[in-house]
Scaffold this active site. Structure first.
Site, PDB file in Angstrom:
ATOM      1  CB  CYS A   1      -0.962  -0.013   1.184  1.00 43.29           C
ATOM      2  SG  CYS A   1      -0.164  -0.004   2.812  1.00 43.29           S
TER       3      CYS A   1
ATOM      4  CG  ASN B   1       4.457  -1.705   5.139  1.00 36.81           C
ATOM      5  OD1 ASN B   1       5.580  -2.015   5.515  1.00 36.81           O
ATOM      6  ND2 ASN B   1       3.486  -2.597   5.094  1.00 36.81           N
TER       7      ASN B   1
ATOM      8  CB  CYS C   1      -3.599   1.590   7.079  1.00 36.18           C
ATOM      9  SG  CYS C   1      -3.351   3.066   8.085  1.00 36.18           S
ATOM     10  NE  ARG C   2      -4.476   1.546   1.796  1.00 31.13           N
ATOM     11  CZ  ARG C   2      -4.280   2.273   0.711  1.00 31.13           C
ATOM     12  NH1 ARG C   2      -5.147   2.204  -0.282  1.00 31.13           N
ATOM     13  NH2 ARG C   2      -3.227   3.060   0.603  1.00 31.13           N
ATOM     14  CB  SER C   3       0.304  -3.560   2.870  1.00 31.58           C
ATOM     15  OG  SER C   3       1.164  -2.625   3.455  1.00 31.58           O
TER      16      SER C   3
ATOM     17  CG  ASP D   1      -5.207   5.973   2.294  1.00 37.17           C
ATOM     18  OD1 ASP D   1      -5.228   5.619   3.481  1.00 37.17           O
ATOM     19  OD2 ASP D   1      -4.335   6.718   1.821  1.00 37.17           O
TER      20      ASP D   1
HETATM   21  P1  4NP Z   1      -1.741   2.804   4.073  1.00 38.38           P
HETATM   22  O1  4NP Z   1      -2.359   4.148   4.646  1.00 38.38           O
HETATM   23  O2  4NP Z   1      -1.197   3.116   2.686  1.00 38.38           O
HETATM   24  O3  4NP Z   1      -2.891   1.870   4.022  1.00 38.38           O
HETATM   25  O4  4NP Z   1      -0.649   2.381   5.041  1.00 38.38           O
HETATM   26  C1  4NP Z   1      -1.643   5.349   4.671  1.00 38.38           C
HETATM   27  C2  4NP Z   1      -0.737   5.589   5.676  1.00 38.38           C
HETATM   28  C3  4NP Z   1      -0.071   6.807   5.724  1.00 38.38           C
HETATM   29  C4  4NP Z   1      -0.300   7.760   4.753  1.00 38.38           C
HETATM   30  C5  4NP Z   1      -1.207   7.506   3.746  1.00 38.38           C
HETATM   31  C6  4NP Z   1      -1.876   6.300   3.698  1.00 38.38           C
HETATM   32  N1  4NP Z   1       0.373   9.010   4.826  1.00 38.38           N
HETATM   33  O5  4NP Z   1       0.116   9.862   3.963  1.00 38.38           O
HETATM   34  O6  4NP Z   1       1.189   9.211   5.735  1.00 38.38           O
END
Ligand code: 4NP
Length: 161
Positions: free
Chosen positions: A8, A11, A13-15, A125
């Site tokens: 994702c 790294n 949340c989703r992954s 997201d």
């Molecule tokens: P992820 O979520 O891609 O599912 O881990 C996010 C985590 C952090 C950010 C964006 C999405 N960020 O912009 O910091």
């Protein structure tokens, strides 16, 4: 050994949720020794951090612990190490496409391609809140994980025939 990488943006949340859910599914199927699972982000913002607390809480409620995971960024070598790279959204797909040259070992696809019945092409997201949140993300990930497991089981059977 079949190797699977979830990707994702951050790294956190989703992954990590996908890694936790898929590892749990493999354990329940007795396949944990046959499939290696990891996760990574396309971005560098959160390298070294544990998963987002909301992701950890959502996973915990379903009996899955993510606290041992630490964020890392995808590396070019991942493209030839992993068999499957499952990305959460089209932006990840584009970025992984830039990292992985054509002819790489990994099959790169949207994770939700393994759950066509879910009616979503992307795992949205959840980081900035809004949308349907972490519970919905978890539901999608569980559905896609079951589809991916079927694909991997079919592949193993094929190899053993
Ligand atoms: P992820 O979520 O891609 O599912 O881990 C996010 C985590 C952090 C950010 C964006 C999405 N960020 O912009 O910091």
């Amino acid at each position: 050994m079949i190797r699977v990488l979830f990707v994702c943006l951050g790294n956190i949340c989703r992954s990590p949720l996908s890694q936790g859910v898929f590892e749990d599914l493999l354990r329940r199927e007795g396949l944990e020794g046959e499939v290696e699972v990891d996760s990574a982000g396309t971005g560098a913002y959160h390298i070294g951090e544990p998963p987002d607390r909301r992701a950890q809480q959502t996973a915990s409620r379903r009996g899955i612990e993510l606290d041992g995971q630490r964020a890392r960024q995808i590396r070019p070598e991942d493209c030839d190490y992993f068999d499957y790279i499952l990305v959460m959204d089209r932006e990840n797909l584009e970025n992984v496409g830039l990292s992985c040259a054509t002819g790489s070992r990994a099959k790169v696809s949207l994770f939700m391609d393994y759950a066509p019945q879910a009616g979503e092409r992307e795992v949205p997201d959840p980081y900035f809140g809004g949308g349907k949140g972490f519970e919905y993300v978890m539901d999608l990930i569980e559905e896609a994980s079951r589809g991916l497991l079927e694909e991997i089981k079919a592949r193993r059977t094929g190899e053993h025939v």
